[in-house]
Design a protein around this motif. Structure first.
Motif, PDB file in Angstrom:
ATOM      1  N   ARG A 179      21.417  35.804  75.116  1.00  0.00           N
ATOM      2  CA  ARG A 179      21.908  35.108  76.309  1.00  0.00           C
ATOM      3  C   ARG A 179      20.863  34.294  77.056  1.00  0.00           C
ATOM      4  O   ARG A 179      20.730  33.129  77.567  1.00  0.00           O
ATOM      5  CB  ARG A 179      22.634  35.876  77.324  1.00  0.00           C
ATOM      6  CG  ARG A 179      24.151  36.040  76.848  1.00  0.00           C
ATOM      7  CD  ARG A 179      24.976  36.695  78.091  1.00  0.00           C
ATOM      8  NE  ARG A 179      24.529  38.391  78.150  1.00  0.00           N
ATOM      9  CZ  ARG A 179      25.300  39.163  77.715  1.00  0.00           C
ATOM     10  NH1 ARG A 179      26.248  38.960  76.768  1.00  0.00           N
ATOM     11  NH2 ARG A 179      24.878  40.378  77.715  1.00  0.00           N
ATOM     12  N   GLN A 180      19.608  35.133  77.016  1.00  0.00           N
ATOM     13  CA  GLN A 180      18.144  34.590  77.698  1.00  0.00           C
ATOM     14  C   GLN A 180      17.934  33.422  76.833  1.00  0.00           C
ATOM     15  O   GLN A 180      17.414  32.402  77.201  1.00  0.00           O
ATOM     16  CB  GLN A 180      17.320  35.517  77.721  1.00  0.00           C
ATOM     17  CG  GLN A 180      15.755  34.912  78.351  1.00  0.00           C
ATOM     18  CD  GLN A 180      16.230  34.497  79.847  1.00  0.00           C
ATOM     19  OE1 GLN A 180      16.904  35.334  80.556  1.00  0.00           O
ATOM     20  NE2 GLN A 180      15.621  33.324  80.095  1.00  0.00           N
ATOM     21  N   THR A 188      23.960  28.754  66.725  1.00  0.00           N
ATOM     22  CA  THR A 188      23.329  30.010  66.194  1.00  0.00           C
ATOM     23  C   THR A 188      23.392  31.123  67.068  1.00  0.00           C
ATOM     24  O   THR A 188      23.894  32.234  66.634  1.00  0.00           O
ATOM     25  CB  THR A 188      22.041  29.805  65.643  1.00  0.00           C
ATOM     26  OG1 THR A 188      22.001  28.779  64.793  1.00  0.00           O
ATOM     27  CG2 THR A 188      21.281  31.083  65.015  1.00  0.00           C
ATOM     28  N   ALA A 189      23.169  30.981  68.259  1.00  0.00           N
ATOM     29  CA  ALA A 189      23.093  31.927  69.305  1.00  0.00           C
ATOM     30  C   ALA A 189      24.482  32.441  69.693  1.00  0.00           C
ATOM     31  O   ALA A 189      24.804  33.704  69.731  1.00  0.00           O
ATOM     32  CB  ALA A 189      22.377  31.345  70.594  1.00  0.00           C
ATOM     33  N   ARG A 190      25.476  31.348  69.683  1.00  0.00           N
ATOM     34  CA  ARG A 190      26.836  31.911  70.082  1.00  0.00           C
ATOM     35  C   ARG A 190      27.505  32.643  68.832  1.00  0.00           C
ATOM     36  O   ARG A 190      27.903  33.602  69.153  1.00  0.00           O
ATOM     37  CB  ARG A 190      27.780  30.759  70.537  1.00  0.00           C
ATOM     38  CG  ARG A 190      27.408  29.813  71.711  1.00  0.00           C
ATOM     39  CD  ARG A 190      28.484  28.704  71.698  1.00  0.00           C
ATOM     40  NE  ARG A 190      28.261  28.062  72.830  1.00  0.00           N
ATOM     41  CZ  ARG A 190      27.681  26.744  72.927  1.00  0.00           C
ATOM     42  NH1 ARG A 190      27.420  26.392  71.586  1.00  0.00           N
ATOM     43  NH2 ARG A 190      27.263  26.203  73.823  1.00  0.00           N
ATOM     44  N   GLY A 208      28.970  38.288  67.237  1.00  0.00           N
ATOM     45  CA  GLY A 208      28.839  39.413  66.327  1.00  0.00           C
ATOM     46  C   GLY A 208      28.467  40.541  67.087  1.00  0.00           C
ATOM     47  O   GLY A 208      29.085  41.831  66.829  1.00  0.00           O
ATOM     48  N   VAL A 209      27.604  40.548  68.130  1.00  0.00           N
ATOM     49  CA  VAL A 209      27.076  41.575  68.906  1.00  0.00           C
ATOM     50  C   VAL A 209      28.502  42.178  69.684  1.00  0.00           C
ATOM     51  O   VAL A 209      28.807  43.298  69.728  1.00  0.00           O
ATOM     52  CB  VAL A 209      26.030  41.261  69.695  1.00  0.00           C
ATOM     53  CG1 VAL A 209      25.730  42.424  70.572  1.00  0.00           C
ATOM     54  CG2 VAL A 209      24.793  40.845  68.897  1.00  0.00           C
ATOM     55  N   THR A 210      29.352  41.242  70.251  1.00  0.00           N
ATOM     56  CA  THR A 210      30.099  41.391  71.250  1.00  0.00           C
ATOM     57  C   THR A 210      31.277  42.309  70.190  1.00  0.00           C
ATOM     58  O   THR A 210      31.798  43.302  70.781  1.00  0.00           O
ATOM     59  CB  THR A 210      30.894  40.167  71.852  1.00  0.00           C
ATOM     60  OG1 THR A 210      29.939  39.453  72.527  1.00  0.00           O
ATOM     61  CG2 THR A 210      31.998  40.538  72.959  1.00  0.00           C
TER      62      THR A 210
END
Length: 496
Positions: A388-389, A414-416, A421-423
């Motif tokens: 998120r940062q 890419t970040a989303r 995946g982490v979520t």
């Protein structure tokens, strides 16, 4: 608004008063403006024929100002040739509004006089230039004020401070202090307690935790709304909890102590978190999953509605409950039109007996899904915050013109994907097996009966596939007419 009339043939004038933010609702700023404007009119010997007021309305916001619009209409009709205001910025802070005002003033020979800025003769080029300069200055002041307010609100959000507004469900413990507030419409004052928005309200916090666990156990928003109705739980405005209210309360980052500014997470808040962050992320993942089946139609009344499948000719369709036997007995039937039906009450009771029997066996613990191995919740949360940062940094670089659109879009996509995946991993770690609470219970049937229908249906979905085959006709070996062998069970977990 009250019209003031005096005798004689003096010059007719109107007064315009406006305050953009009346925090008390008492209109005290308007009263001071009116007094100063009336004094200016008296000193010049003008006859005030009307006073127009717009209270708590910003000229810069673009919102319609009824008093201002009525004044322009009256000036067009020749009601007066003098407009008195406390300052030019009380009249307009928009160049578009100013040009319209200048046009009317030119056509009708209207002169503008202010308490603070003196006279504006809009019939001359120099007067119009002065008005435009003052208007530009006022617009700049409004824009700078907006920037200052936005910066201050962001700083408060980053500091985890309460941003104001409607009290969020779960927080707001009364202190020993009170404050005076005024009704915006009537101006009537009343006392209300000052709330500590950093502290959780115990009973509301417990409800939020319960709702979270229910969703993680496979519960539905609809069942939670019904729970609120049964328990008399309402929103902080005192309204019944709706489907939208419940969903919004469950996916609110504040629950996990996360600060938000303009819809974006900006860090940890200073208030007491009510829900563990891993559970919060899991609930968000569940409720925002586009593949999630949401049924807002009629609430199921039977255990197997659309869960039991039709076994006639290997149909496989979900069974629904209709009336049969002269409309005396609700029965499971195939929606495709296969003939015959099975008494719903008898089928559900038989399925319940088999499920309770299976969950009561010594090896029932083998039915529980194993906990995720090697899931580092703290590490996942730290990784999510880093992603998120990075997204915030990309946005800052793009906004400053240091990053082109292509790389910005690629980086954000890419970040989303990584964050999603982490979520999902956090959701997997926090989601509760619907069989928990039944397996190992001292009295499995009592524990089953204590579940609401939605939870029982979730257990059924997770544990077994029930197929209703074509029953045999006539009396069965047990002396009854219900063919238990035509109800087949295919266990999804373990072996019977």
């Amino acid at each position: 608004m009250k019209t003031t009339q005096t005798g004689g043939g003096r010059t007719r004038a109107v007064i315009y008063c406006r305050i953009s933010q009346d925090r008390t609702g008492a209109g005290l700023g308007i009263d001071r403006q009116r007094e100063d404007c009336e004094a200016l009119a008296r000193g010049n010997g003008w006859e005030v024929v009307e006073t127009y007021v717009d209270n708590d309305i910003s000229a810069y916001s673009g919102k319609k100002r009824p008093g201002y619009e009525q004044m322009l209409a009256d000036l067009e009709d020749g009601a007066a040739t003098i407009v008195v205001a406390w300052h030019t910025d009380r009249l307009h802070r928009s160049p578009t509004e100013l040009e319209r005002y200048i046009s009317i003033s030119e056509r009708r020979g209207v002169s503008t006089h202010t308490v603070q800025a003196g006279q504006l003769d809009l019939s001359t080029p120099s007067g119009r230039m002065t008005a435009r300069i003052l208007g530009a200055v006022a617009k700049q002041e409004s824009e700078h004020k907006g920037e200052r307010v936005a910066r201050a609100r962001r700083q408060k959000a980053l500091a985890g401070e309460w941003m104001g507004g409607i009290r969020p469900f779960g927080w707001g413990v009364p202190t020993d202090e009170v404050r005076t507030v005024a009704d915006r419409k009537t101006g009537e004052e009343r006392l209300e307690p000052v709330l500590d928005m950093m502290k959780a309200v115990p009973e509301e916090a417990e409800a939020l935790r319960f709702w979270t666990d229910e969703i993680l156990s496979g519960g539905s928003i609809r069942s939670l709304v019904k729970w609120c109705e049964d328990k008399g739980v309402r929103t902080t405005r005192g309204n019944p909890v709706t489907h939208t209210d419940m969903r919004d309360m469950l996916i609110r980052p504040r629950n996990a102590g996360i600060a938000v500014y303009r819809g974006e997470e900006v860090g940890r808040g200073q208030w007491e978190p009510i829900v563990d962050e891993a559970k919060f992320r899991a609930v968000v993942a569940i409720l925002t999953n586009p593949d999630r089946i949401v049924n807002r139609g009629a609430q199921p009344k039977w255990l197997g509605s659309l869960i039991y499948v039709c076994g006639r000719d290997n149909c496989g369709q979900g069974m629904t409950v209709t009336q049969s036997g002269g409309r005396r007995y609700p029965s499971y039937r195939c929606p495709t039109g296969h003939g015959g039906g099975r008494r719903a009450e008898k089928v559900d009771q038989h399925v319940e007996n088999i499920v309770v029997e299976r969950l009561s066996q010594l090896d029932a613990d083998s039915l529980l899904e194993p906990a995720p191995d090697g899931v580092n919740v703290a590490g996942l949360q730290a990784e999510a915050e880093q992603i998120r940062q990075r997204m915030r940094d990309l946005g800052g670089l793009f906004g400053a013109g240091q990053l082109e659109l292509g790389p910005f879009t690629e980086g954000m996509d890419t970040a989303r994907a990584q964050l999603e995946g982490v979520t999902q991993q956090l959701a997997r770690a926090a989601t509760r097996d619907p069989l928990v609470g039944l397996v190992g219970a001292p009295d499995v049937r009592k524990a089953w009966k204590a579940l609401d229908l939605e939870r029982q249906r979730n257990v059924l979905r997770a544990l077994v596939t029930v197929t209703l085959k074509t029953p045999r006709q006539g009396r069965m070996p047990d002396g009854g007419y219900f063919d238990y062998d035509a109800v087949e069970f295919e266990w999804r977990r373990g072996r019977r």
